[in-house]
Every structure is written in structure tokens, then in C-alpha cells.
Motif scaffolding. Structure first.
Motif, PDB file in Angstrom:
ATOM      1  N   LEU A   1       8.145 -10.644  52.596  1.00  0.00           N
ATOM      2  CA  LEU A   1       6.734 -10.253  52.718  1.00  0.00           C
ATOM      3  C   LEU A   1       6.048 -11.113  53.774  1.00  0.00           C
ATOM      4  O   LEU A   1       6.399 -12.282  53.945  1.00  0.00           O
ATOM      5  CB  LEU A   1       6.037 -10.457  51.371  1.00  0.00           C
ATOM      6  CG  LEU A   1       6.532  -9.574  50.230  1.00  0.00           C
ATOM      7  CD1 LEU A   1       5.940 -10.049  48.896  1.00  0.00           C
ATOM      8  CD2 LEU A   1       6.167  -8.121  50.483  1.00  0.00           C
ATOM      9  N   PRO A   2       5.043 -10.550  54.466  1.00  0.00           N
ATOM     10  CA  PRO A   2       4.290 -11.390  55.400  1.00  0.00           C
ATOM     11  C   PRO A   2       3.602 -12.529  54.641  1.00  0.00           C
ATOM     12  O   PRO A   2       3.179 -12.331  53.492  1.00  0.00           O
ATOM     13  CB  PRO A   2       3.254 -10.439  55.999  1.00  0.00           C
ATOM     14  CG  PRO A   2       3.512  -9.094  55.444  1.00  0.00           C
ATOM     15  CD  PRO A   2       4.541  -9.176  54.372  1.00  0.00           C
ATOM     16  N   GLU A   3       3.477 -13.647  55.294  1.00  0.00           N
ATOM     17  CA  GLU A   3       2.891 -14.818  54.627  1.00  0.00           C
ATOM     18  C   GLU A   3       1.453 -14.548  54.180  1.00  0.00           C
ATOM     19  O   GLU A   3       0.998 -15.052  53.157  1.00  0.00           O
ATOM     20  CB  GLU A   3       2.959 -16.026  55.576  1.00  0.00           C
ATOM     21  CG  GLU A   3       3.133 -17.357  54.883  1.00  0.00           C
ATOM     22  CD  GLU A   3       1.820 -18.117  54.746  1.00  0.00           C
ATOM     23  OE1 GLU A   3       1.771 -19.084  53.969  1.00  0.00           O
ATOM     24  OE2 GLU A   3       0.844 -17.735  55.399  1.00  0.00           O
ATOM     25  N   ALA A   4       0.741 -13.715  54.960  1.00  0.00           N
ATOM     26  CA  ALA A   4      -0.646 -13.394  54.593  1.00  0.00           C
ATOM     27  C   ALA A   4      -0.715 -12.674  53.247  1.00  0.00           C
ATOM     28  O   ALA A   4      -1.755 -12.655  52.589  1.00  0.00           O
ATOM     29  CB  ALA A   4      -1.275 -12.508  55.669  1.00  0.00           C
ATOM     30  N   ALA A   5       0.407 -12.077  52.858  1.00  0.00           N
ATOM     31  CA  ALA A   5       0.439 -11.326  51.603  1.00  0.00           C
ATOM     32  C   ALA A   5       0.838 -12.202  50.417  1.00  0.00           C
ATOM     33  O   ALA A   5       0.832 -11.756  49.276  1.00  0.00           O
ATOM     34  CB  ALA A   5       1.414 -10.155  51.733  1.00  0.00           C
ATOM     35  N   THR A   6       1.214 -13.457  50.690  1.00  0.00           N
ATOM     36  CA  THR A   6       1.697 -14.309  49.596  1.00  0.00           C
ATOM     37  C   THR A   6       0.980 -15.656  49.483  1.00  0.00           C
ATOM     38  O   THR A   6       1.015 -16.274  48.431  1.00  0.00           O
ATOM     39  CB  THR A   6       3.203 -14.616  49.795  1.00  0.00           C
ATOM     40  OG1 THR A   6       3.362 -15.262  51.064  1.00  0.00           O
ATOM     41  CG2 THR A   6       4.032 -13.351  49.743  1.00  0.00           C
ATOM     42  N   TRP A   7       0.342 -16.101  50.566  1.00  0.00           N
ATOM     43  CA  TRP A   7      -0.183 -17.472  50.534  1.00  0.00           C
ATOM     44  C   TRP A   7      -1.242 -17.611  49.444  1.00  0.00           C
ATOM     45  O   TRP A   7      -1.930 -16.671  49.068  1.00  0.00           O
ATOM     46  CB  TRP A   7      -0.791 -17.874  51.888  1.00  0.00           C
ATOM     47  CG  TRP A   7      -2.222 -17.418  52.049  1.00  0.00           C
ATOM     48  CD1 TRP A   7      -2.640 -16.198  52.455  1.00  0.00           C
ATOM     49  CD2 TRP A   7      -3.412 -18.167  51.749  1.00  0.00           C
ATOM     50  NE1 TRP A   7      -4.006 -16.128  52.453  1.00  0.00           N
ATOM     51  CE2 TRP A   7      -4.509 -17.328  52.024  1.00  0.00           C
ATOM     52  CE3 TRP A   7      -3.648 -19.470  51.280  1.00  0.00           C
ATOM     53  CZ2 TRP A   7      -5.829 -17.721  51.841  1.00  0.00           C
ATOM     54  CZ3 TRP A   7      -4.977 -19.868  51.103  1.00  0.00           C
ATOM     55  CH2 TRP A   7      -6.048 -18.984  51.377  1.00  0.00           C
ATOM     56  N   THR A   8      -1.350 -18.824  48.966  1.00  0.00           N
ATOM     57  CA  THR A   8      -2.398 -19.119  48.013  1.00  0.00           C
ATOM     58  C   THR A   8      -2.662 -20.624  48.061  1.00  0.00           C
ATOM     59  O   THR A   8      -1.858 -21.367  48.609  1.00  0.00           O
ATOM     60  CB  THR A   8      -2.004 -18.647  46.597  1.00  0.00           C
ATOM     61  OG1 THR A   8      -3.113 -18.792  45.751  1.00  0.00           O
ATOM     62  CG2 THR A   8      -0.810 -19.377  46.041  1.00  0.00           C
ATOM     63  N   GLY A   9      -3.784 -21.050  47.559  1.00  0.00           N
ATOM     64  CA  GLY A   9      -4.073 -22.478  47.591  1.00  0.00           C
ATOM     65  C   GLY A   9      -5.482 -22.755  47.127  1.00  0.00           C
ATOM     66  O   GLY A   9      -6.322 -21.858  47.103  1.00  0.00           O
ATOM     67  N   PRO A  10      -5.740 -24.011  46.724  1.00  0.00           N
ATOM     68  CA  PRO A  10      -7.081 -24.373  46.265  1.00  0.00           C
ATOM     69  C   PRO A  10      -8.069 -24.459  47.433  1.00  0.00           C
ATOM     70  O   PRO A  10      -7.656 -24.602  48.581  1.00  0.00           O
ATOM     71  CB  PRO A  10      -6.876 -25.755  45.632  1.00  0.00           C
ATOM     72  CG  PRO A  10      -5.661 -26.305  46.295  1.00  0.00           C
ATOM     73  CD  PRO A  10      -4.807 -25.145  46.687  1.00  0.00           C
TER      74      PRO A  10
END
Ligand code: FS2
Ligand code: SF4
Length: 545
Positions: free
Chosen positions: A109-118
Motif C-alpha cells: 500500500l502507498p505510505e499515505a494510506a498507512t501512516w499514522t502518528g501522534p
């Protein structure tokens, strides 16, 4: 930070320390991260459509979020943090929905579709996903050109949406195109095709907005607008949102508070629906960039419904109110409509009553209202004037105004035009020549103002109609030249729309966009004859020749 989305970008190449527009590094970075998040959502939205999962809430979120990142709309970092958080929740929820519906997703998956963070990691994340993350300068240029076109499209779609007009195809394209900017397999040719396809949806969205505006408020008609003032306290409304204006006019009726327009709200006077309000007095001032002086001397509250907002001076900051996608830290914000009710302007009206009347800065009238319906009503006269040679050439001088001194070119150009030429204008670019008293040709004013920047659509409709009347095969055979001034991303979608309609040899100024790489410029020059501007004398020779 790196931003080069507008014409005033530092050195014509990119703002790197602080925005010329006043945006802080922090805000620019958060806008980048929001756009990146929207691309991730769009990736799933495309997959969801394949399964017939339709999510109007996501369409709306993407549209409003893109709109909030256009130049001079929102400077409030908290609003972007909130949008990124909300976006991540929407994105992950949509992914789940796809999986539950039995959908399959690519393994990688593209990173934009998986990234997350505080939230405290947003700044660091933003630095990795901005414009310069795309290394190849042509791919970067095309991805950004497409993204800016989408931002403009989103702004127009939002105005139509507010008036209960929407088109599924426009949302679907926005999502497809946003997702495509994540796809590293796409080459220059693929992205050029998408940019041109954006022009088609640019025409669609402007046609949709035209329908929304005219079916709600009537067709703009020839109107004289007062530019002086009266002695009542008053509210100044700016931006492009006609629904906000309508509700403000209703709520100010009978209160003793007058309403004036500023900047891009001027064309509201051309609509029949607003003519019944006696307290809708006229237009105060000029284009957006003069607001630091004009908001000061207006004396009363100022209401910014959309871009263009300039960071306010302390002398009037407490009189400023924003709404919708507009925002600035420390400035009062009128909340959105809820439960089908109007926005509540009681605070603004109470505030106005405590303020002195506006200080007069000019007197007289300006004439406008030449959107397609009005011009076509005059078609016989126009055609006759062209046939008799009374009108030799039309100049489409639509677009934006701005701070740069080099924009005086447009005033000088308008003054230097031969007497047998007519300017067709729309957008705030008009303020460079709409008070010059350039006269008329047999009763047809030499400056025909169609309306706001989105009403550039009207100019295209007029051109296509003239082509038909004169029995021509190609719109470029008409005696019409295009000398367009651009500033922000709505001008980008207007340009792409004109290209889609087959208009060639558009001159764009005062400078060509910094986000166009030399190779992308070459494509535009070779295929569409796009050119910059030089000086009035030489350019006139080219145009008249
Ligand atoms: Fe002018 Fe500013 Fe209309 Fe542009 S008021 S430059 O964003 O939208 O035109
Ligand atoms: Fe610079 Fe324009 Fe971006 Fe503002 S919007 S940071 S002025 S390029």
C-alpha cells in the motif's frame, strides 16, 4: 518548508522560510501533511467505488480540506491538526469498510494510506512528505499542477455544494487524480493526460456552479454598483460565498446596519435576488491585497467568507470574522450551518452597531453583470459591432489581482488597447482596469465584467456562442485574445478548463508558475501556445498582429 503554489512565491521559485502570503512554516508543513493524508483517503475511495461503496461524507471532507489549503484561505494551525486527525480516522474506517465488503487491496500500500502518528510528530512527518519528496522535477511539476487544479476544483465544487448542487463524477475524478499522485508507476505522459482531464472536470465544475448560482439567485444582469458610502454603520463582506451573503442580508434587514461588498464579492450586486435589499449599498474598495488599508478605513466588522485573507493588522483584527474554510488564529469564527438552520450573524450585527460608518475612499459607480446570459441578450448588438468593424478584437483579461508592482502591466495594457477593442473580464483581476472609464462602443461598455473568477466559465460560453454565430469551426478563429493574470489555484483550474475547451495562445502573467518545470512549460508551449508576458507595447503588437 517548501511551497510554490501561488504566483507570489518567493523569487518565483518557492517560499522556504515563511510564506510571502504570511503563512508560517508550521502551517505550510501541516497543509502538506493534510494533502498527503487526503491522498491516502483518496486511494481507498477509488477502491471503495469499485465495490460501489459510496461515501458522501468522505467526498465532502476531501473537497473542504483541499479548499482549506488554497492560498490565503486558512492560517490557523489548529484547524489543520484537527483535519489531519479527522482524515486519518475517516481513512482507516473506509479501509475497514472495504475489507468487510470482501474487497482486496494491493499487497503493497502507498505510505499515505498507512501512516499514522501522534500530533507531536506531525511536524517531522510533514517534512518527509512535502512537495520536494518527489525527486524527478517533471513528475513533481505535473503532480503539483494536478493537485493545484484539484484545489481550485474543490473550491468551486464547495460553492456549488453549499447551494445544493453536486456531481458524483467531479468527486470521483478528484479522488482518482489525488490517488494518482501517489502512483510511482505513472510517467510524464500519464500525468499530462490526467492534467488535461482535470480541465474537463474544471469545465464541469464551473458549469455546475454557474447553474447553482443562476438557478438560486437569477442570471447576472447589467448593473451599476455604487462605490461610495452612506452614513449608517455597516458590515463589509468579502470572499466568494453567495449563500453567506444571502443569509447576512436577510439578518441585517431592518437593523439599521448596511452591507457592502469587498473584492470578489462585488459581482453579487449583479444578481437579481440581491437587488431587493435597500441596505445592500455598494462595493467598498478593491482587490484582496488592499485589505490592510481598506479594512482599516471601513470602520465596521468585516466578514471573510472564503479566500483571500491577508494576515490582519491589529488595528482591525478585532473587527474581523471568518467562516467556513477560512481561519486565522485569534480571529472570531462564525460556525457552520447546523440542522438546516442559517448561520448566526447576531454577533456581527451587534458589533456593527457599535462602530462608526465607513470612511469614504472614492465615489461613483462601476458597471458589471456581463455573464453569459446578459451578453447573449446583447448578442445581436455585439455581432453587428464585430461585423461592422466597430469592435475589432476582444481581450479576455480574467483572473487574479495581486501585490506585485509588475501587475501595473495590466492597467497599462488596458489603457493602451485601441478604442475598437473590448475587455472581457472575471475575477479580481478586473480591479486593475474597472475604474478607468474606458468608455463604450455603441452602448457596449469596453470592460465587460462577467463576475467572480469562477465566472470565467461565462467568458468561455460567450466565446463558444460567438463561434457558432459566426459559423466558425474553431474557437481560435474568433477575434479574441487571452491575456490572463493568475495568482492562486483557482486560476489553475480555470486555465486547464480553457485548454480543455481548445483555447490556444493564452498569455499568462505576470510570471509563469514556478511549479512548472522547463519540460512541462515546453509541453504547454508546443501543444497550446501558452506564453508569458513581456511589455505592453510588444505584447500589443503580437495580439493585434
Ligand atoms: Fe482573487 Fe483571491 Fe477569486 Fe482568487 S480574491 S485572487 O483567490 O479567487 O480571484
Ligand atoms: Fe508562498 Fe504562495 Fe505558498 Fe504562500 S501560498 S507559502 S506565498 S507559495
Amino acid at each position: 518548508m517548501f511551497c510554490y503554489q501561488c504566483q507570489e512565491t518567493a523569487k518565483g521559485t518557492g517560499c522556504t522560510i515563511k510564506g510571502v502570503c504570511g503563512k508560517s512554516e508550521n502551517v505550510v508543513n501541516l497543509q502538506d501533511l493534510l494533502v498527503y493524508t487526503l491522498k491516502g483517503i483518496a486511494f481507498y475511495a477509488v477502491e471503495a467505488r469499485k465495490l460501489n461503496i459510496l461515501r458522501p461524507d468522505i467526498d465532502k471532507f476531501i473537497m473542504e480540506s483541499l479548499f482549506s489549503t488554497i492560498t490565503n484561505a486558512n492560517f490557523d494551525k489548529n484547524r489543520f491538526v484537527e483535519r489531519i486527525q479527522a482524515g486519518l480516522t475517516l481513512r482507516d474506517g473506509l479501509k475497514q469498510e472495504i475489507m468487510q465488503a470482501g474487497g482486496t487491496l494491493p499487497e503493497v500500500l502507498p505510505e499515505a494510506a498507512t501512516w499514522t502518528g501522534p500530533v507531536d510528530e506531525y511536524a517531522a512527518k510533514a517534512a518527509l512528505v512535502g512537495i520536494l519528496a518527489t525527486e524527478n522535477e517533471d513528475i513533481r511539476s505535473l503532480r503539483e499542477l494536478l493537485t493545484y487544479g484539484l484545489k481550485g476544483m474543490a473550491a468551486y465544487a464547495e460553492h456549488a455544494y453549499t447551494l445544493e448542487h453536486q456531481e458524483a463524477g467531479i468527486f470521483a475524478f478528484m479522488e482518482k487524480a489525488l490517488a494518482a499522485t501517489l502512483d510511482d508507476t505513472l510517467e510524464v505522459g500519464d500525468l499530462v493526460a490526467l492534467v488535461l482531464e482535470a480541465g474537463k472536470y474544471g469545465v464541469d465544475v464551473m458549469a455546475l456552479l454557474d447553474k447553482a448560482n443562476t438557478s438560486t439567485y437569477g442570471n447576472p444582469e447589467l448593473t451599476k454598483v455604487n462605490i461610495g458610502v452612506r452614513s449608517n454603520p455597516a458590515i463589509l463582506i468579502s470572499g466568494h460565498d453567495l449563500k453567506d451573503l444571502e443569509e447576512l442580508l436577510i439578518q441585517t434587514q431592518g437593523t439599521g446596519v448596511d452591507v457592502y461588498t469587498h473584492g470578489e464579492m462585488l459581482p453579487a450586486h449583479y444578481y437579481p435576488a440581491f437587488k431587493k435589499y435597500d441596505h445592500f449599498v455598494g462595493n467598498y474598495g478593491n482587490a484582496w491585497y488592499k485589505q490592510d488599508k481598506e479594512f482599516e478605513s471601513f470602520n465596521g466588522p468585516i466578514f471573510l467568507t472564503t479566500n483571500c485573507l491577508v494576515p490582519p493588522k491589529d488595528s482591525y483584527k478585532d473587527r474581523l470574522y471568518t467562516t467556513g474554510v477560512v481561519g486565522f488564529e485569534g480571529v472570531k469564527h462564525i460556525p457552520d450551518r447546523a440542522d438546516g438552520k442559517s448561520k448566526d450573524f447576531s454577533a456581527l450585527i451587534a458589533h456593527a452597531k457599535t462602530c462608526p460608518a465607513p470612511t469614504e475612499i472614492e465615489t461613483g459607480e462601476i458597471v458589471g453583470g456581463f455573464a453569459h446570459n446578459q451578453v447573449l441578450a446583447l448578442a445581436d448588438k455585439v455581432v453587428e459591432a464585430v461585423k461592422s468593424g466597430a469592435i475589432k478584437r476582444f481581450f479576455v483579461m480574467a483572473g487574479c489581482d495581486g501585490r506585485m508592482k509588475s501587475r501595473d502591466y495590466y492597467t497599462d495594457f488596458a489603457k493602451a488597447l485601441p478604442q475598437d477593442t473590448v475587455i472581457l473580464t472575471a475575477g479580481c483581476a478586473k480591479y486593475k482596469y474597472n475604474k478607468l472609464n474606458l468608455g463604450d462602443i455603441g452602448g457596449i461598455p469596453r470592460v465587460l465584467d462577467a463576475g467572480q473568477c469562477n465566472d470565467s466559465y461565462s467568458l468561455a460560453v460567450i466565446a463558444l456562442k460567438l463561434k457558432e454565430v459566426f459559423g466558425l469551426e474553431d474557437v481560435n478563429q474568433l477575434p479574441i485574445s487571452y491575456n490572463i493574470a493568475w495568482y492562486e489555484q483557482k486560476a489553475v483550474i480555470v486555465l486547464l478548463a480553457l485548454l480543455h475547451l481548445g483555447v490556444k495562445n493564452i498569455h499568462l502573467g505576470p510570471t509563469l508558475p514556478g511549479f512548472l518545470s522547463p519540460n512541462v512549460v515546453k509541453v504547454l508551449v508546443e501543444n497550446f501556445g501558452i506564453a508569458g508576458i513581456t511589455n505592453v507595447e510588444d505584447d500589443l503588437k503580437i495580439f493585434m498582429g
